[in-house]
Design a protein around this motif. Structure first.
Motif, PDB file in Angstrom:
ATOM      1  N   TRP A 118     -29.414 -44.897  -1.656  1.00  0.00           N
ATOM      2  CA  TRP A 118     -29.398 -46.220  -1.022  1.00  0.00           C
ATOM      3  C   TRP A 118     -30.235 -46.271   0.251  1.00  0.00           C
ATOM      4  N   ASP A 119     -30.434 -45.126   0.889  1.00  0.00           N
ATOM      5  CA  ASP A 119     -31.253 -45.079   2.109  1.00  0.00           C
ATOM      6  C   ASP A 119     -32.724 -44.923   1.705  1.00  0.00           C
ATOM      7  N   HIS A 120     -33.335 -46.037   1.310  1.00  0.00           N
ATOM      8  CA  HIS A 120     -34.668 -45.971   0.699  1.00  0.00           C
ATOM      9  C   HIS A 120     -35.715 -45.342   1.606  1.00  0.00           C
ATOM     10  N   ASP A 121     -35.698 -45.679   2.899  1.00  0.00           N
ATOM     11  CA  ASP A 121     -36.746 -45.155   3.786  1.00  0.00           C
ATOM     12  C   ASP A 121     -36.350 -43.822   4.421  1.00  0.00           C
ATOM     13  N   GLY A 122     -35.154 -43.310   4.078  1.00  0.00           N
ATOM     14  CA  GLY A 122     -34.753 -41.982   4.519  1.00  0.00           C
ATOM     15  C   GLY A 122     -34.566 -41.832   6.024  1.00  0.00           C
ATOM     16  N   ASP A 123     -34.216 -42.911   6.723  1.00  0.00           N
ATOM     17  CA  ASP A 123     -34.035 -42.795   8.174  1.00  0.00           C
ATOM     18  C   ASP A 123     -32.589 -42.473   8.565  1.00  0.00           C
ATOM     19  N   GLY A 124     -31.755 -42.175   7.562  1.00  0.00           N
ATOM     20  CA  GLY A 124     -30.384 -41.766   7.866  1.00  0.00           C
ATOM     21  C   GLY A 124     -29.404 -42.910   8.039  1.00  0.00           C
ATOM     22  N   GLU A 125     -29.877 -44.124   7.786  1.00  0.00           N
ATOM     23  CA  GLU A 125     -29.001 -45.290   7.848  1.00  0.00           C
ATOM     24  C   GLU A 125     -29.302 -46.200   6.670  1.00  0.00           C
ATOM     25  N   ILE A 126     -28.259 -46.844   6.167  1.00  0.00           N
ATOM     26  CA  ILE A 126     -28.472 -47.876   5.170  1.00  0.00           C
ATOM     27  C   ILE A 126     -28.412 -49.218   5.888  1.00  0.00           C
ATOM     28  N   GLY A 127     -29.554 -49.862   5.994  1.00  0.00           N
ATOM     29  CA  GLY A 127     -29.607 -51.171   6.627  1.00  0.00           C
ATOM     30  C   GLY A 127     -29.146 -52.245   5.650  1.00  0.00           C
ATOM     31  N   GLN A 130     -30.714 -54.822   4.516  1.00  0.00           N
ATOM     32  CA  GLN A 130     -31.728 -55.092   3.491  1.00  0.00           C
ATOM     33  C   GLN A 130     -31.739 -54.016   2.413  1.00  0.00           C
ATOM     34  N   GLU A 131     -31.676 -52.774   2.847  1.00  0.00           N
ATOM     35  CA  GLU A 131     -31.655 -51.670   1.887  1.00  0.00           C
ATOM     36  C   GLU A 131     -30.441 -51.780   0.986  1.00  0.00           C
ATOM     37  N   TYR A 132     -29.337 -52.097   1.594  1.00  0.00           N
ATOM     38  CA  TYR A 132     -28.096 -52.182   0.838  1.00  0.00           C
ATOM     39  C   TYR A 132     -28.170 -53.308  -0.197  1.00  0.00           C
TER      40      TYR A 132
HETATM   41 CA   LIG Z   1     -32.715 -46.577   5.853  1.00  0.00          CA
END
Ligand SMILES: [Ca+2]
Ligand SMILES: [Ca+2]
Ligand SMILES: [Ca+2]
Length: 113
Positions: free
Chosen positions: A59-68, A70-72
């Motif tokens: 679910w963390d598409h950009d791999g920044d350690g957070e699910i935003g 939009q990503e969710y």
């Molecule tokens: Ca993310």
């Protein structure tokens, strides 16, 4: 499908316990999709935790350690489409159980299948 996505938004809000608009791994793993008790029953806590990390990474598409948010939202739509095998924009119970990624990941962890 709209209902499914709305339901997902409610989950997102309840997972985001510090209300900063993103779900980090700690918030994610503390949230119980309803499988925690099964993992304990089966003595599969470790496998269950691994499944949580895998799901988070998906679910963390950009791999920044957070699910935003939009990503969710994107993930909800993708996961729905993947599960909706006959493409009618509704999930039957069977489609949900056999195709929805959350169910797949946790069931695989718990049963080892
Ligand atoms: Ca993310
Ligand atoms: Ca948060
Ligand atoms: Ca369907």
């Amino acid at each position: 499908m709209a209902e499914f996505v709305n339901f997902g938004q409610d989950i997102f809000v309840s997972m985001d316990t510090n209300k900063d608009g993103a779900v980090d791994l700690i918030e994610f793993t503390e949230w119980d999709f309803g499988f925690n008790f099964i993992a304990e029953d089966e003595g599969q806590e470790r496998a269950y935790q691994t499944a949580q990390k895998v799901l988070f990474a998906i679910w963390d598409h950009d791999g920044d350690g957070e699910i935003g948010r939009q990503e969710y939202h994107k993930s909800m739509v993708w996961d729905f489409r993947r599960a909706d095998t006959d493409d009618d924009a509704f999930l039957t119970r069977d489609e949900f159980l056999s195709g929805y990624v959350v169910n797949l990941a946790y069931r695989a962890a718990i049963t080892g299948l």
